[in-house]
Design an enzyme around this catalytic site. Structure first.
Site, short mmCIF file in Angstrom:
data_model
loop_
_atom_site.label_atom_id
_atom_site.label_comp_id
_atom_site.label_asym_id
_atom_site.label_seq_id
_atom_site.Cartn_x
_atom_site.Cartn_y
_atom_site.Cartn_z
N ASP A 85 0.83 -1.21 0.00
CA ASP A 85 0.00 0.00 0.00
C ASP A 85 0.86 1.25 0.00
O ASP A 85 1.44 1.62 1.03
CB ASP A 85 -0.87 -0.06 1.26
CG ASP A 85 -1.75 1.14 1.44
OD1 ASP A 85 -2.03 1.83 0.43
OD2 ASP A 85 -2.17 1.40 2.58
N ASP A 273 -1.98 6.14 -4.82
CA ASP A 273 -2.18 5.17 -3.75
C ASP A 273 -2.55 3.80 -4.30
O ASP A 273 -3.68 3.60 -4.75
CB ASP A 273 -3.28 5.71 -2.81
CG ASP A 273 -3.53 4.78 -1.64
OD1 ASP A 273 -2.79 3.80 -1.48
OD2 ASP A 273 -4.49 5.04 -0.89
#
Ligand SMILES: *[C@@H]1O[C@H](CO)[C@@H](O)[C@H](O)[C@H]1NC(C)=O
Ligand SMILES: *[C@@H]1O[C@H](CO)[C@@H](O)[C@H](O)[C@H]1NC(C)=O
Ligand SMILES: *[C@@H]1O[C@H](CO)[C@@H](O)[C@H](O)[C@H]1NC(C)=O
Length: 393
Positions: A85, A273
Site C-alpha cells: 500500500d 495510492d
C-alpha cells in the site's frame, strides 16, 4: 488505503493527509510517454542485493482494483498476505490476538515465532479509504493494533527486528478480505524496506498491476522489470513527500474525452495510492468530471460519496479521463484512464445501478487502481520521483 490517523503512543508514521495545496501551473501540452531513456539497472550494478520479484494476486469481488502478495513473518516464517500500500507507512496484519473479528483471515501466531518481541503498546489506525470501492463513512475502516518487532522475509531475503503491528481487532469492513494485512510502501524508507536497503537493495520498487483476466501482476522490490512496459519511463518529481509521507505529484489539469473546463483545468496535488481502488476527488470536482460524461450520473444516497448510473446505459458512454503532469524535464505528460474503467460494477443495494469510478471525499485528490492498472509504475524513494510507462497486457 490512505492512512488518516494513528491514535497511539507508538513510534509509527502516519501523516494526516492535508488538503492538497494548489501549485503554480505549467503549460499543458500533451506528449506521448516516450521522452526519456532510463538506463535500467546500470546505476545499481554495484549494489549487493538483486531485485526481488513478488507475485501479486488481484482481489476480484465486485472490483478488479486491489492487489496483494505474500511475505513471511517470524522464525520459522509464517506466510502472511498483504496489500502493498503506497498510501501508508506501517506493516500490520491479523494475529491470533484478533480472534473471531479476523476469523476469515490467516492469523499470525506470535507464540510460534522464536524471534518475536512484544512491544506492549496499543493504538488504532484509521484509514481514509478502505478496501474495494466502498467509500469511508465515519471511522468504519479502523484497526486496533499492538506493537512488536520480528523478522520479516520477502523473496527469500530476511530482515531482522522489523517494527510491525499485530491486528488485535478490526472493523467488520475488513472481515471479508482475502489478505491478512497491509504493508505500507510510503515514500520514506522505514521498516521492511529500510531493512532491505540496509542490505544493499536499491531504493525503489515497481508495480505491475494487471486486471485479473491478464494476471501475472507483480511487485519488484529494488528494480524495474523492463519486460512489463512499452516505451520509456517518464518521471515526475514528488511534492512534499517527506512532510506528507505520500507519493504526490502536481497535476496541471484534468480532461474528459479530450476536453477540459475552467474548473477542471486547475492545478491539484494528487496522491498516488496503490491501496485505493477508485479515484477520489472533492465533490465539486467529482461532479465536474461526471457532468462531462453524462447528466444521468447521480449521487447514490444509499452509499454517501458514491455515484452511479443505470447499468444498461454505462457501457456505451465515452469516459476517457486524463490527468496532466509535468515531467522532470519540464514537459507535460498525461496519464489516462480508459472508458472501460467507468463502471466498477453494480451496487449491492441496487444491482440495476452501476457505480462509477470516482468517489467524492472532501480534501482528497487520490489516484488509485483505476489508473495504476494501465501503467507500469516505478516508485523511486532514493530519487524522490514517480515514473510511468504504458503496461504490457
Ligand atoms: C465479497 O464481498 C462481500 C462484501 O464485502 C462479502 O460479504 C463476500 O463474502 C465477499 N465474497 C467473496 C467470495 O469474497
Ligand atoms: C512499542 O512502543 C513503545 C512505545 O512507543 C516503545 O517504547 C517500544 O520500543 C515499542 N516496542 C517494540 C517492540 O516495537
Ligand atoms: C488550460 O488553461 C491554460 C491557461 O492557463 C490554457 O493554455 C490551456 O489551453 C487550457 N487547457 C485546456 C485543455 O483547456
Amino acid at each position: 488505503m490512505l492512512c488518516a490517523t494513528l491514535t497511539t503512543l507508538l513510534l509509527a508514521l502516519c501523516a494526516s493527509a492535508s488538503p492538497a495545496t494548489p501549485r503554480p501551473r505549467g503549460v499543458p501540452q500533451t506528449i506521448s510517454l516516450t521522452s526519456r531513456k532510463v538506463a535500467r539497472g546500470a546505476p545499481h550494478a554495484r549494489r549487493a542485493l538483486s531485485p526481488i520479484g513478488v507475485p501479486l494476486a488481484d482481489y476480484f469481488n465486485g472490483t478488479d482494483l486491489q492487489w496483494f502478495g505474500d511475505i513471511g513473518v517470524g522464525t520459522p516464517p509464517q506466510t502472511i498476505s498483504v496489500v502493498f500500500d503506497t498510501g501508508s507507512q506501517t506493516l500490520e496484519f491479523a494475529s491470533t490476538l484478533c480472534g473471531s473479528a479476523c476469523a476469515n483471515q490467516v492469523q499470525f501466531d506470535p507464540s510460534e515465532s522464536s524471534t518475536f518481541v512484544d512491544g506492549g503498546s496499543t493504538g488504532t489506525i484509521t484509514f481514509a479509504t478502505g478496501v474495494g470501492v466502498d467509500p469511508v463513512v465515519g471511522n468504519n475502516w479502523q484497526l486496533t493494533l499492538r506493537n512488536a518487532t520480528d523478522t520479516v522475509t520477502v523473496g527469500g531475503i530476511s530482515v531482522p527486528d522489523v517494527s510491525l503491528f499485530l491486528i488485535t481487532d478490526q472493523t467488520p469492513t475488513f472481515a471479508p478480505d482475502p489478505f491478512s494485512g497491509i504493508q505500507g510502501m510510503g515514500p520514506i524508507a522505514t521498516g521492511l524496506f529500510a531493512g532491505l536497503e540496509a542490505q544493499g537493495l536499491p531504493s525503489l520498487f515497481s508495480l505491475y498491476l494487471t486486471p485479473q483476466s491478464v494476471g501475472n501482476a507483480e511487485l519488484t522490490l529494488g528494480g524495474i522489470d523492463s519486460t512489463k512496459f512499452t516505451g520509456d519511463l517518464t518521471f515526475g518529481t514528488l511534492v512534499d513527500a517527506v512532510e506528507s509521507q505520500a507519493w504526490q505529484l502536481t497535476s496541471t489539469g484534468i480532461t474528459v474525452n479530450g476536453e477540459s473546463t475552467s474548473g477542471l483545468n486547475q492545478s491539484r496535488v494528487f496522491i498516488f495510492d496503490s491501496g485505493t481502488s477508485n479515484i477520489v476527488l472533492p465533490k465539486a470536482d467529482t461532479e465536474a468530471v461526471y457532468a462531462q460524461i453524462s447528466p444521468n450520473i447521480k449521487p447514490n444516497s444509499d452509499e454517501p460519496g458514491t455515484y452511479g448510473i443505470a447499468c444498461s446505459e454505462i457501457s456505451s458512454l465515452p469516459a476517457e479521463i486524463s490527468f496532466t503532469f509535468t515531467s522532470q524535464e519540464g514537459e507535460a505528460f498525461t496519464l489516462t484512464i480508459p472508458s472501460s474503467e467507468l463502471s466498477v460494477g453494480p451496487f449491492r443495494s441496487n444491482p440495476e445501478l452501476c457505480q462509477t469510478l470516482i468517489n467524492a471525499f472532501e480534501d482528497f485528490n487520490i489516484i488509485g487502481g483505476s489508473l495504476l492498472k494501465h501503467y507500469y509504475s516505478v516508485w523511486d524513494l532514493g530519487n524522490q520521483r514517480l515514473g510511468f510507462a504504458p503496461n504490457i497486457l
